[in-house]
Design an enzyme around this catalytic site. Structure first.
Site, PDB file in Angstrom:
ATOM      1  N   THR A  81       0.765  -1.157  -0.215  1.00  0.00           N
ATOM      2  CA  THR A  81       0.026   0.168   0.024  1.00  0.00           C
ATOM      3  C   THR A  81       0.838   1.223  -0.126  1.00  0.00           C
ATOM      4  OG1 THR A  81      -0.228   0.196   2.307  1.00  0.00           O
ATOM      5  CG2 THR A  81      -1.674  -1.261   1.432  1.00  0.00           C
ATOM      6  N   VAL A  91       3.196  -0.945   4.635  1.00  0.00           N
ATOM      7  CA  VAL A  91       2.571   0.189   5.113  1.00  0.00           C
ATOM      8  C   VAL A  91       3.658   1.263   5.127  1.00  0.00           C
ATOM      9  CG1 VAL A  91       0.859   1.287   6.812  1.00  0.00           C
ATOM     10  CG2 VAL A  91       0.898  -1.209   6.362  1.00  0.00           C
ATOM     11  N   VAL A 131       7.608  -2.042   6.978  1.00  0.00           N
ATOM     12  CA  VAL A 131       7.399  -0.578   6.840  1.00  0.00           C
ATOM     13  C   VAL A 131       8.345   0.163   5.532  1.00  0.00           C
ATOM     14  CG1 VAL A 131       7.802   1.684   8.197  1.00  0.00           C
ATOM     15  CG2 VAL A 131       7.437  -0.389   9.268  1.00  0.00           C
ATOM     16  N   LYS A 132       7.410   0.641   4.704  1.00  0.00           N
ATOM     17  CA  LYS A 132       7.896   1.532   3.546  1.00  0.00           C
ATOM     18  C   LYS A 132       8.603   2.547   3.916  1.00  0.00           C
ATOM     19  CE  LYS A 132       5.676   1.072  -0.336  1.00  0.00           C
ATOM     20  NZ  LYS A 132       4.653   1.081  -1.431  1.00  0.00           N
ATOM     21  N   ILE A 133       9.934   2.940   3.743  1.00  0.00           N
ATOM     22  CA  ILE A 133      10.641   3.947   3.847  1.00  0.00           C
ATOM     23  C   ILE A 133      11.273   4.469   2.726  1.00  0.00           C
ATOM     24  CG2 ILE A 133      12.697   4.910   5.114  1.00  0.00           C
ATOM     25  CD1 ILE A 133      11.834   3.398   7.441  1.00  0.00           C
TER      26      ILE A 133
END
Length: 216
Positions: A27, A57, A83-85
């Site tokens: 997402t 996310v 976790v998207k960074i």
């Protein structure tokens, strides 16, 4: 190669999960906003309940401390959350710390093999080259995927490559040929992958022929 669904649409996720072909979901803020999710945590946990695989996310902070704080909170929601960074100095700093805390991360907005390599070196679980966006400006987006896969294989780096920003049914095949570990695709592309006009014609013809048999 595995397939993730790139969406925050719950019904599309449910349908794709029933088909048995997806093993994760990605997402981003744009996708979540498009679905009008008022409660991000509730929406993410519902996705986690549908697909028993990695669910990406996005952290929205721009500084390393904020990214780390968000990542710790997001990852506490469910064991499958990644976790998207984004690629940046702050992003790399955050990932280097989070990887030591066993928090799964996805280096996003990746547009070069250099960026992908740096993500792998700081311990990102995944890196996501954005193929379609590179193609849009006249670059070979899939070449970044292939280069990243080659580098990671050569040096036995555990980071996996997610071919992202895929726009049409030829992209997943190209990603597979490039060696991508994962292709994350929109629901519309998944539906296009399933269908072929000759299959539709064949199904209709078999059905008509069977009607003739049972009338005899």
């Amino acid at each position: 190669m595995r397939i993730f669904l790139d969406t925050a649409n719950i019904e599309h996720i449910r349908h794709a999960a029933r088909l048995g072909v997806i093993s994760g979901v990605t997402t981003n803020p744009t996708l979540v906003a498009r679905e009008g999710a008022g409660d991000l945590k509730a929406a993410v946990l519902e996705i986690c309940s549908i697909v028993p695989g990695p669910i990406s996310v996005e952290a929205l902070s721009l500084d390393a401390e904020g990214m780390k704080r968000e990542a710790r909170e997001l990852s506490s929601w469910h064991e499958n959350i990644v976790v998207k960074i984004p690629v940046s100095e702050a992003g790399l700093e955050a990932i280097s710390v989070l990887s030591g805390e066993n928090i799964k991360t996805n280096l996003t907005l990746c547009f070069s093999a250099n960026q992908a390599l740096l993500g792998a070196l700081v311990g990102a679980t995944y890196v996501s080259p954005f193929v379609g966006r590179l193609d849009d400006i006249g670059h070979q987006g899939m070449a970044v995927v292939a280069d990243a896969v080659e580098l990671f294989d050569h040096y036995n780096l555990p980071t996996q490559v997610i071919a992202a920003s895929l726009r049409h049914p030829l992209h997943p095949i190209a990603a597979a040929k490039a060696g991508a570990h994962i292709a994350t695709i929109p629901y519309s592309v998944l539906m296009q992958m399933i269908r072929h006009p000759l299959t539709d014609i064949g199904i209709a013809r078999f059905a008509e022929d069977w009607k003739k048999v049972i009338k005899q």
